[in-house]
Design an enzyme around this catalytic site. Structure first.
Site, PDB file in Angstrom:
ATOM      1  N   LYS A 239      -2.830  13.431  -3.519  1.00 26.70           N
ATOM      2  CA  LYS A 239      -3.405  12.072  -3.511  1.00 26.70           C
ATOM      3  C   LYS A 239      -4.261  11.913  -2.254  1.00 26.70           C
ATOM      4  O   LYS A 239      -5.321  12.513  -2.191  1.00 26.70           O
ATOM      5  CB  LYS A 239      -2.264  11.074  -3.668  1.00 26.70           C
ATOM      6  CG  LYS A 239      -1.739  11.174  -5.109  1.00 26.70           C
ATOM      7  CD  LYS A 239      -0.433  10.506  -5.394  1.00 26.70           C
ATOM      8  CE  LYS A 239      -0.115  10.719  -6.881  1.00 26.70           C
ATOM      9  NZ  LYS A 239       1.301  10.652  -7.186  1.00 26.70           N
TER      10      LYS A 239
ATOM     11  N   SER B  21       3.474   2.909  -8.053  1.00 31.76           N
ATOM     12  CA  SER B  21       2.167   3.395  -8.488  1.00 31.76           C
ATOM     13  C   SER B  21       1.471   2.486  -9.496  1.00 31.76           C
ATOM     14  O   SER B  21       0.252   2.469  -9.546  1.00 31.76           O
ATOM     15  CB  SER B  21       2.303   4.800  -9.063  1.00 31.76           C
ATOM     16  OG  SER B  21       3.229   4.810 -10.124  1.00 31.76           O
TER      17      SER B  21
ATOM     18  N   HIS C 222       2.184   7.497  -2.732  1.00 35.43           N
ATOM     19  CA  HIS C 222       0.970   6.664  -2.674  1.00 35.43           C
ATOM     20  C   HIS C 222       0.742   6.030  -1.314  1.00 35.43           C
ATOM     21  O   HIS C 222      -0.322   5.468  -1.060  1.00 35.43           O
ATOM     22  CB  HIS C 222       1.030   5.572  -3.745  1.00 35.43           C
ATOM     23  CG  HIS C 222       0.965   6.114  -5.132  1.00 35.43           C
ATOM     24  ND1 HIS C 222      -0.219   6.479  -5.741  1.00 35.43           N
ATOM     25  CD2 HIS C 222       1.943   6.398  -6.014  1.00 35.43           C
ATOM     26  CE1 HIS C 222       0.026   6.944  -6.935  1.00 35.43           C
ATOM     27  NE2 HIS C 222       1.338   6.917  -7.138  1.00 35.43           N
TER      28      HIS C 222
END
Ligand SMILES: *Cc1c(COP(=O)(O)O)cnc(C)c1O
Length: 351
Positions: free
Chosen positions: A203, A146, A174
């Site tokens: 996300k 990240s 991610h």
């Protein structure tokens, strides 16, 4: 922010789905149909059709046999590791893994061996010296890191896991939605199947929560043993309905994925050309390494004045001497907005 309009370059809303009308509609309809709260933990009376449907959709999305929903990614990692590991388990963990993976291994009281970031030789050496003394070994890694934006070598990790009779636990937080065919993540892109795959829904999926995917046996085990699942009120059904809708949207989002990755590629090339230090990587996260924390905050403040929200990241989140601006373009940014950000960096360089 503070009454100013800023263009945000610091979210994880990669595909821009957090405000997507189909997700908002799914949540609205759920409020009418399911009400708001689930009222209890899943094993008591909290399990609703919304949760089961989302789990089926998310398992299908990553092509796993089964999936289990958690209220947050933090709870998913802590719960899964605590359930799967114990004092006779060795957990081999990349040095830059997310805090929730670190905390999960600690809570499990596992034998933790931290290998240098992406260093397969170091990992193999640790496996050789620790495997025989443990009943079970689990290699744990972020798919896309990240703060650095770089990728785990999942094919090599899968091979090492197989050689040493270890499990591979991959946190796709991610990568999911952005990388791989249909956004199915880095594991799908690399053609490997982790034993445990964690995906987060806050996300790219634009909602909240997370899921752990794998075999039906894994789901069953977590369902009874993951304490953050067992002893926690079930997620709002509207979140589960939105997550299911998001899984469909993400599958169809090739154009959005291409936009994020093109934006990120342009930022890397153009900022490097202007003398900024931008590490090699290929995902949506573009760190601009400044080094000194005060200088990092100066750059962040300069960008703020120019109309951009680009947060500085300092120790302890990143190692001392590597303070940085973590830039995250998203699919809904216009090309002209990327140009404007590049111009602001140039102005900073020339000031
Ligand atoms: C964001 C993140 C989490 C935590 O997810 P939440 O849903 O925000 O709790 C876990 N792992 C990684 C790698 C993350 O980036």
């Amino acid at each position: 922010m503070d009454g100013r309009e800023l263009l945000c370059f610091s979210s994880n809303n990669y595909l821009g789905l957090a405000n997507h009308p189909r997700l908002v509609a799914a949540a609205h309809e759920s409020l009418e149909r399911d009400g708001l709260g689930a009222g209890a933990s899943r094993l008591i009376t909290g399990t609703m059709e919304a949760h089961l449907e989302a789990e089926a959709a998310l398992a299908a999305f990553v092509r796993a046999e089964a999936a289990l929903l958690f209220s947050t990614g933090y709870a998913a990692n802590v719960g899964a590791l605590q359930a799967l590991a114990g004092p006779s388990t060795v957990v081999l963990s990349d040095a830059l893994n997310h805090a929730s993976l670190i905390d999960g291994a600690r809570l499990a009281r596992a034998q933790v061996r931290v290998y240098r970031h992406l260093d397969l030789d170091h990992l193999e050496a640790l496996l050789r010296e620790s495997r025989a003394g443990a009943d079970r070994a689990i290699i744990v890694t972020d798919a896309l890191f990240s703060m650095d934006g770089d990728l785990a070598p999942l094919r090599d990790l899968r091979a090492l896991a197989d050689t040493h009779d270890a499990w591979l636990f991959v946190d796709e937080a991610h990568a999911l939605g952005v990388l791989g065919p249909e956004g199915r993540g880095l594991s799908a892109r690399e053609g490997i199947v982790p034993d445990v795959l964690v995906g987060t829904l806050g996300k790219s999926f634009g909602a909240a929560g997370a899921f752990v995917a794998g075999s039906a046996r894994l789901r069953d085990l977590l369902l009874h043993r993951a304490r953050s699942y067992v002893f926690s009120t079930a997620p709002l059904p509207l979140v589960a309905r939105a997550a299911k809708a998001a899984a469909q949207l993400v599958l169809e989002a090739d154009e959005l994925r291409a936009r994020v990755l093109t934006h990120a590629g342009r930022l890397r090339t153009e900022l490097r050309a202007r003398g900024f230090e931008v590490p090699e990587s290929e995902g949506p996260i573009v760190p601009v390494i400044v080094g000194d924390p005060a200088a990092t905050m100066n750059l962040s403040a300069f960008l703020y004045e120019a109309g951009f929200l680009a947060q500085g990241i300092r120790p302890p989140t990143v190692p001392v001497g590597t303070s940085r601006i973590r830039l995250v373009p998203i699919a809904t940014h216009a090309d002209a907005e990327i140009d404007a950000l590049i111009a602001a960096f140039r102005a900073f360089g020339e000031r």
